[in-house]
Design an enzyme around this catalytic site. Sequence first.
Site, mmCIF file in Angstrom:
data_model
loop_
_atom_site.group_PDB
_atom_site.id
_atom_site.type_symbol
_atom_site.label_atom_id
_atom_site.label_comp_id
_atom_site.label_asym_id
_atom_site.label_seq_id
_atom_site.Cartn_x
_atom_site.Cartn_y
_atom_site.Cartn_z
ATOM 1 N N CYS A 55 0.820 -1.205 0.000
ATOM 2 C CA CYS A 55 0.000 0.000 0.000
ATOM 3 C C CYS A 55 0.858 1.261 0.000
ATOM 4 O O CYS A 55 0.394 2.329 -0.394
ATOM 5 C CB CYS A 55 -0.945 0.012 1.198
ATOM 6 S SG CYS A 55 -0.102 -0.020 2.798
ATOM 7 N N SER A 116 8.992 2.957 6.308
ATOM 8 C CA SER A 116 7.543 2.796 6.301
ATOM 9 C C SER A 116 6.842 4.042 6.813
ATOM 10 O O SER A 116 7.422 4.858 7.539
ATOM 11 C CB SER A 116 7.133 1.603 7.172
ATOM 12 O OG SER A 116 7.674 0.402 6.675
ATOM 13 N N GLU A 121 7.015 -0.733 11.583
ATOM 14 C CA GLU A 121 5.906 -1.687 11.426
ATOM 15 C C GLU A 121 6.430 -3.016 10.876
ATOM 16 O O GLU A 121 7.315 -3.048 10.025
ATOM 17 C CB GLU A 121 4.817 -1.098 10.524
ATOM 18 C CG GLU A 121 5.264 -0.717 9.116
ATOM 19 C CD GLU A 121 5.044 -1.813 8.110
ATOM 20 O OE1 GLU A 121 4.471 -2.847 8.489
ATOM 21 O OE2 GLU A 121 5.450 -1.648 6.961
ATOM 22 N N GLN A 123 4.778 -5.568 9.241
ATOM 23 C CA GLN A 123 4.146 -6.230 8.098
ATOM 24 C C GLN A 123 5.013 -6.214 6.847
ATOM 25 O O GLN A 123 4.973 -7.129 6.028
ATOM 26 C CB GLN A 123 2.794 -5.582 7.772
ATOM 27 C CG GLN A 123 1.692 -5.888 8.761
ATOM 28 C CD GLN A 123 1.716 -4.938 9.948
ATOM 29 O OE1 GLN A 123 2.476 -3.972 9.947
ATOM 30 N NE2 GLN A 123 0.888 -5.200 10.943
ATOM 31 N N GLN A 127 5.751 -8.935 3.624
ATOM 32 C CA GLN A 127 5.426 -8.565 2.250
ATOM 33 C C GLN A 127 6.644 -8.695 1.339
ATOM 34 O O GLN A 127 6.528 -9.125 0.186
ATOM 35 C CB GLN A 127 4.882 -7.131 2.230
ATOM 36 C CG GLN A 127 3.534 -6.992 2.912
ATOM 37 C CD GLN A 127 3.148 -5.542 3.161
ATOM 38 O OE1 GLN A 127 4.006 -4.681 3.365
ATOM 39 N NE2 GLN A 127 1.862 -5.259 3.135
ATOM 40 N N GLY A 196 -13.035 -7.307 4.572
ATOM 41 C CA GLY A 196 -11.816 -8.058 4.328
ATOM 42 C C GLY A 196 -11.503 -8.915 5.550
ATOM 43 O O GLY A 196 -12.116 -8.766 6.604
ATOM 44 N N ALA A 197 -10.533 -9.804 5.419
ATOM 45 C CA ALA A 197 -10.171 -10.676 6.539
ATOM 46 C C ALA A 197 -8.672 -10.950 6.564
ATOM 47 O O ALA A 197 -8.234 -11.959 7.101
ATOM 48 C CB ALA A 197 -10.942 -11.992 6.446
ATOM 49 N N GLU A 199 -4.447 -9.639 7.182
ATOM 50 C CA GLU A 199 -3.638 -9.312 8.354
ATOM 51 C C GLU A 199 -3.953 -7.916 8.885
ATOM 52 O O GLU A 199 -4.054 -7.715 10.102
ATOM 53 C CB GLU A 199 -2.159 -9.409 7.986
ATOM 54 C CG GLU A 199 -1.215 -9.195 9.156
ATOM 55 C CD GLU A 199 0.234 -9.367 8.755
ATOM 56 O OE1 GLU A 199 1.105 -9.205 9.623
ATOM 57 O OE2 GLU A 199 0.497 -9.664 7.568
#
Length: 426
Positions: A55, A116, A121, A123, A127, A196-197, A199
């Site tokens: 993103c 980031s 962070e 995540q 990714q 959505g479902a 992370e």
Amino acid sequence: MHLLAVGLNHTTAPVSLREKVAFPLDSLGQAVAAARSWFGETEGAPSEAAILSTCNRTELYAAGALSGVDEAIDKTAHFLADYHRLPYAELRPFLYALPQDNAVRHAFRVASGLDSMVLGEPQILGQMKDAVRHAEAVGGLGTYLHQMFQRTFAVAKEVRTTTDIGAHSVSMAAAAVRLSQRIFDTLTGQHVLFIGAGEMIELCATHFAAQNPKSLTVANRTLARGETLAHRFSGTAICLADLPSQLAKFDIVISCTASSLPIIGLGLVERAVKERRRKPIFMVDLAVPRDIEEEVGRLDDVFLYTVDDLGAVVQTGMENRQAAVSQAETIIETRVQSFMHWIDNRAVVPVIQELHETGEHLRTAELERARKMLARGDDVDAVLEALSKGLTAKFLHGSQQALHHAQGDERARLATLLPQLFRTRR
């Protein structure tokens, strides 16, 4: 061998552009193959390539006989424009290019969470690992990128385990809660919907559930997956297809899906606002490409925030992280220098191989000559003497010829270098 990172991120391009050049995870392999094919059509094509798309960023990492920085940016801009059917002029001003050690340093910083929107962070590391896995699956990784990414993951682990880089970070989820509290004094009476479902939605649900909202609902294309997440927070699940008839029930909507097109349009929200009789709706769109049409934010009584809108909120408490940032940067700089030293050593490997091959050829020739002498009955000592003199003469021949033909400064350099090359320990 040249390394290069070319791309755009949240500091160089708005979400309205980043969403246009984002690559869905399931198409990363195809995109890497397309990138290698695209660059392969021109001179100086990268032999290795990987694409990271989140993103916050879309970046191409490449290794090979690459051209200059400006030309590399142009090629990447043309590739992205062609792949996503966008005007070249729309992309070119927002792209950056980082060659050699700067590319390595950038990869290390990205994986460690230093580049980031949410400092530290975690995540992004997952990714990047996904991006590398997809690139490797289509043959995009060779010796150099494979080694760089393996070191990237090791550096990220070291930074996270030896510094407090993530200890004071304010996540997007926490920022969304903060913003919602500006609209609603308390969340205990509000109905919250998560679309959505994945992370990020799971992280948001954790933060919002801690505020004890009146209800928590998960909308997902796959109902079973939505139910699994909803049950963790004593919530309920609905199918994404039921959203048109259900949206008006919710005061807070958090969306983050992998859809390539908006799933909540202006008309749908207009109807929901009318049904709610102007009771405000707080909406957060964490997806890139965006899940909610931009025009929705212009409606009265709708408070719509995107990933970029949350950027200012997550920067709070920055002073608490400066010591950790400095420590992390020191670790990264040390590891960058180590990797570039490895690169330099790799550059002389062909030379060393050629020297070994030449030496082996000379050795084999002299050994064959000695065997023939022995076969015809020559004295062993004489054969050994001839063998040693022959090898010595052949090994020194090239150096002596170079010194003989050189002139001026070149001869002076050779005169200094050659004795060092042939010096042996006693």
